[in-house]
Design an enzyme around this catalytic site. Structure first.
Site, short mmCIF file in Angstrom:
data_model
loop_
_atom_site.label_atom_id
_atom_site.label_comp_id
_atom_site.label_asym_id
_atom_site.label_seq_id
_atom_site.Cartn_x
_atom_site.Cartn_y
_atom_site.Cartn_z
N SER A 1 34.83 38.58 43.61
CA SER A 1 33.73 38.12 42.76
C SER A 1 33.95 38.58 41.33
CB SER A 1 32.39 38.61 43.28
OG SER A 1 32.38 40.01 43.40
N CYS A 2 34.00 37.63 40.45
CA CYS A 2 34.11 37.87 39.01
C CYS A 2 33.37 36.74 38.30
CB CYS A 2 35.56 37.96 38.56
SG CYS A 2 36.40 39.44 39.15
N GLN A 3 34.01 36.07 37.35
CA GLN A 3 33.32 35.08 36.56
C GLN A 3 33.51 33.64 37.03
OE1 GLN A 3 34.80 36.01 32.68
NE2 GLN A 3 33.23 37.53 32.32
N SER B 1 36.45 34.48 43.23
CA SER B 1 36.15 34.35 41.81
C SER B 1 36.98 35.31 41.00
CB SER B 1 34.67 34.65 41.55
OG SER B 1 33.87 33.73 42.24
#
Length: 146
Positions: A51-53, A145
């Protein structure tokens, strides 16, 4: 080509790309545009592992002892970063992927011209791909992500 040969080739490509951040970003984006298009059916929320952007979809199959990885993203830079990973790791044996010493990120100085979020994201993705491959879990569709 081996993983190390592919890393060395990538390092050479970046050394010829120019010295500015804009030159490096341009190469990253070009590599992303060159990715094989992924079937929309593989763009699911199933198996979210990073999970990131920006959202990234990763699909892999094993054939003849090698892992073939496809990926796509909704963001140009992220798609390019994924292309770097696939350039080095796709079409390699699971054992080679799991045991690879991935040095190309440091050698192309990727962390110097990426945001901390993107830099941490690509490092986490590489590590996760290696762990999942070693555990025999990087098959099927993954949504992530970066």
């Amino acid at each position: 080509m081996t993983i190390n040969e592919l890393q060395d080739d990538l390092i050479e490509k970046f050394s010829k790309a120019g010295n500015s951040y804009a030159d490096k970003y341009k190469l990253i984006i070009q590599m992303g545009k060159a990715l094989q298009e992924m079937d929309v059916a593989f763009r699911t929320d199933e198996n979210r592992i990073w999970s990131c952007q920006a959202t990234v979809w990763v699909h892999s199959i094993e054939r003849d002892g090698k892992l073939f990885i496809q990926a796509d993203s909704d963001a140009a830079i992220t798609k390019g970063l994924i292309a770097l990973i696939l350039y080095v790791l796709s079409d390699q044996s699971k054992q080679d992927i799991a045991n690879a010493n991935l040095y190309f990120i440091d050698k192309i100085h990727l962390k110097e011209y990426l945001s901390p979020n993107k830099s941490n994201g690509i490092l986490a993705m590489l590590k996760d791909i290696q762990i999942l491959t070693a555990e025999g879990k990087l098959t099927g569709t993954r949504s992530c992500s970066i």
